[in-house]
Scaffold this active site. Structure first.
Site, PDB file in Angstrom:
ATOM      1  N   LYS A 114       0.861  -1.172   0.000  1.00 40.60           N
ATOM      2  CA  LYS A 114       0.000   0.000   0.000  1.00 40.60           C
ATOM      3  C   LYS A 114       0.902   1.228   0.000  1.00 40.60           C
ATOM      4  O   LYS A 114       1.895   1.274   0.748  1.00 40.60           O
ATOM      5  CB  LYS A 114      -0.876  -0.014   1.256  1.00 40.60           C
ATOM      6  CG  LYS A 114      -1.943  -1.108   1.227  1.00 40.60           C
ATOM      7  CD  LYS A 114      -2.982  -0.822   0.158  1.00 40.60           C
ATOM      8  CE  LYS A 114      -4.228  -1.660   0.355  1.00 40.60           C
ATOM      9  NZ  LYS A 114      -5.255  -1.361  -0.669  1.00 40.60           N
ATOM     10  N   ASP A 142      -0.421  -0.323  -4.444  1.00 43.57           N
ATOM     11  CA  ASP A 142      -1.829   0.104  -4.483  1.00 43.57           C
ATOM     12  C   ASP A 142      -1.957   1.445  -3.763  1.00 43.57           C
ATOM     13  O   ASP A 142      -1.669   1.545  -2.572  1.00 43.57           O
ATOM     14  CB  ASP A 142      -2.709  -0.945  -3.792  1.00 43.57           C
ATOM     15  CG  ASP A 142      -4.207  -0.633  -3.905  1.00 43.57           C
ATOM     16  OD1 ASP A 142      -4.567   0.399  -4.506  1.00 43.57           O
ATOM     17  OD2 ASP A 142      -5.006  -1.440  -3.381  1.00 43.57           O
ATOM     18  N   GLU A 181      -1.835   0.079  -8.747  1.00 46.51           N
ATOM     19  CA  GLU A 181      -3.287  -0.033  -8.646  1.00 46.51           C
ATOM     20  C   GLU A 181      -3.882   1.314  -8.233  1.00 46.51           C
ATOM     21  O   GLU A 181      -3.434   1.934  -7.268  1.00 46.51           O
ATOM     22  CB  GLU A 181      -3.587  -1.118  -7.589  1.00 46.51           C
ATOM     23  CG  GLU A 181      -5.044  -1.493  -7.427  1.00 46.51           C
ATOM     24  CD  GLU A 181      -5.200  -2.616  -6.373  1.00 46.51           C
ATOM     25  OE1 GLU A 181      -4.192  -3.286  -6.034  1.00 46.51           O
ATOM     26  OE2 GLU A 181      -6.314  -2.791  -5.872  1.00 46.51           O
ATOM     27  N   ASP A 235      -8.998  -0.470  -9.784  1.00 48.44           N
ATOM     28  CA  ASP A 235      -9.786  -1.158  -8.762  1.00 48.44           C
ATOM     29  C   ASP A 235     -11.067  -0.328  -8.587  1.00 48.44           C
ATOM     30  O   ASP A 235     -12.095  -0.610  -9.231  1.00 48.44           O
ATOM     31  CB  ASP A 235      -8.956  -1.252  -7.463  1.00 48.44           C
ATOM     32  CG  ASP A 235      -9.718  -1.777  -6.252  1.00 48.44           C
ATOM     33  OD1 ASP A 235     -10.927  -2.021  -6.358  1.00 48.44           O
ATOM     34  OD2 ASP A 235      -9.115  -1.944  -5.172  1.00 48.44           O
TER      35      ASP A 235
HETATM   36  O1  OSB Z   1      -7.780  -1.517  -2.350  1.00 49.36           O
HETATM   37  O2  OSB Z   1      -7.465  -3.580  -2.596  1.00 49.36           O
HETATM   38  C1  OSB Z   1      -7.823  -2.636  -1.882  1.00 49.36           C
HETATM   39  C2  OSB Z   1      -8.674  -3.952   1.608  1.00 49.36           C
HETATM   40  C3  OSB Z   1      -9.783  -3.198   1.898  1.00 49.36           C
HETATM   41  C4  OSB Z   1     -10.218  -2.253   0.994  1.00 49.36           C
HETATM   42  C5  OSB Z   1      -9.538  -2.067  -0.207  1.00 49.36           C
HETATM   43  C6  OSB Z   1      -8.430  -2.834  -0.515  1.00 49.36           C
HETATM   44  C7  OSB Z   1      -7.970  -3.770   0.428  1.00 49.36           C
HETATM   45  C8  OSB Z   1      -6.755  -4.556   0.251  1.00 49.36           C
HETATM   46  C9  OSB Z   1      -6.640  -5.856   1.014  1.00 49.36           C
HETATM   47  O3  OSB Z   1      -5.814  -4.212  -0.413  1.00 49.36           O
HETATM   48  C10 OSB Z   1      -7.103  -7.002   0.196  1.00 49.36           C
HETATM   49  C11 OSB Z   1      -7.268  -8.264   1.015  1.00 49.36           C
HETATM   50  O4  OSB Z   1      -6.259  -8.864   1.369  1.00 49.36           O
HETATM   51  O5  OSB Z   1      -8.425  -8.652   1.302  1.00 49.36           O
HETATM   52 MG    MG Z   2      -7.095  -1.695  -4.341  1.00 43.88          MG
END
Ligand code: OSB
Ligand code: MG
Length: 368
Positions: free
Chosen positions: A163, A189, A214, A239
């Site tokens: 992240k 991301d 992402e 996403d």
């Molecule tokens: O942006 O992918 C995302 C979790 C909560 C909300 C958005 C995201 C995420 C994650 C974790 O990146 C994904 C997971 O391991 O479930």
């Molecule tokens: Mg995402």
């Protein structure tokens, strides 16, 4: 199949560690489960909406409200529901895709259990296990991050997603690349944390050979992503921006993305998720299965989806233990970096009754 009632159940699930993203820090999940009962079988759905509307406009109290007032009454009134007709019944109600997805998932699960077919078979799975990545939150510092990534790699995860946000991007990526080497499958991301004005800064990620970046820009900024794609080498994956197969087709045609993250909750359900898979496959666009910190219920269906042929990149389908010390179902456990696709009827697993009772904070029963 006759629908006899719908239960809305809230559960509270502490996370094993805080999960920080550019939009906030989660320490626990307040999850809405949907259970439908029919004359033949019951079915489970999991709503991925979070407590606050920070990832998307949806949030869990709103999902419960729209289900209670509009979505469940419409499905109960429609006569014997077939899972493939649920989206059409709910179409007059704008938005609320996560709420719709949970209801459709529950009806689909009941239908498949009654007919003895699995989610994987129904969706078109071609693999019996799927390779798994892990999403690594923003940390207090690089040493903590390297420890976390090292731990996940030791567990067997085959891909790391970091992240990022302004102030936590190039340095952590560089540190992870240097420590774990060029062969590590690595992606980032941003959850919409940047603007097109950051294009030159984001181009500094180019030398690290990331699989993708992402959702760097706002969810509605499709043209911004088109322009950014011309200015950076890292492939762009969307996403938040992709909420339907039609969106996906438009984004691909415009050149806004080279990869798509498919999250069934975000797009209104597993059947729409499969259509996005099909659209992307037709355009040669790789897809992967995203996650929303699901329990074993959502995870079972996600793993089935991730077994479709177009899912050529490892997903955020991590093991139960990455999220919860104790899941509501039998836990998903990593085996050589993979999770096994369930083969039993429907989701192939159900909540463990005692465990479900322990985490339940409220239940509500709706009948026609
Ligand atoms: O942006 O992918 C995302 C979790 C909560 C909300 C958005 C995201 C995420 C994650 C974790 O990146 C994904 C997971 O391991 O479930
Ligand atoms: Mg995402």
């Amino acid at each position: 199949m006759k629908l006899t009632g719908v239960e809305l159940r809230r559960i509270s699930m502490p996370l094993v560690a805080p999960f920080r993203t550019s939009f906030g820090t989660q320490t626990s999940r307040d999850i809405l489960l949907v259970r439908v009962t029919t004359d033949a079988a019951e079915g489970w759905g999991e709503c991925v909406a979070m407590t606050d509307p920070l990832y998307s406009s949806e949030y869990v109290d709103a999902a419960a409200d729209v289900l209670r007032r509009f979505l469940v009454p419409a499905v109960l009134a429609a006569g014997p529901p077939a899972a493939h007709s649920v989206a059409g019944i709910l179409a007059p109600f704008k938005g609320h895709r996560m709420a719709k997805a949970a209801l459709e998932m529950a009806v689909l699960d009941a239908e498949l259990r009654a007919e003895g077919r699995s989610f994987g078979r129904e969706l078109g799975a071609v693999r019996d296990r799927v390779p798994c990545g892990v999403s690594v939150g923003i940390m207090d510092g690089v040493p903590e991050l390297l420890d976390a990534v090292g731990g996940y790699l030791a567990e067997g995860y085959v891909r790391i997603k970091l992240k990022i946000e302004p102030g936590w991007d190039v340095e952590p990526v560089r540190a992870v690349r240097e420590r774990f080497g060029d062969d590590l499958l690595l992606q980032v991301d941003a959850n919409t944390a940047y603007t097109l004005g950051d294009a030159r800064h984001l181009a500094r990620l180019d030398p690290f050979d990331l699989l993708l970046i992402e959702q760097p820009l706002d969810e509605e900024d499709v043209l911004g992503h088109v322009e950014l794609a011309r200015r950076i080498r890292t492939p762009i994956c969307l996403d938040e921006s992709i909420t339907s197969a039609r969106d996906a087709a438009a984004a691909i045609r415009l050149g806004a993305c080279q990869v798509v993250n498919i999250k069934p909750g975000r797009v209104g359900g597993y059947l729409e998720a499969r259509r996005i898979h099909d659209v992307c496959a037709a355009h040669g666009i790789p897809v992967w299965c995203g996650g929303m910190l699901e329990t074993g219920l959502g995870r079972a269906a996600n793993v089935a989806l991730a077994a479709l042929p177009g899912f050529t990149l490892p997903g955020d389908t991590s093991a139960s233990g990455r999220y919860y010390a104790s899941d509501v179902t039998e836990p998903f456990v990593l085996d050589d970096g993979h999770l096994v696709v369930p083969t039993g009827p429907g989701l192939g697993l159900a909540p463990v009754p005692d465990r479900l009772a322990e985490v339940t904070t409220a239940t509500e029963w709706l009948t026609g």
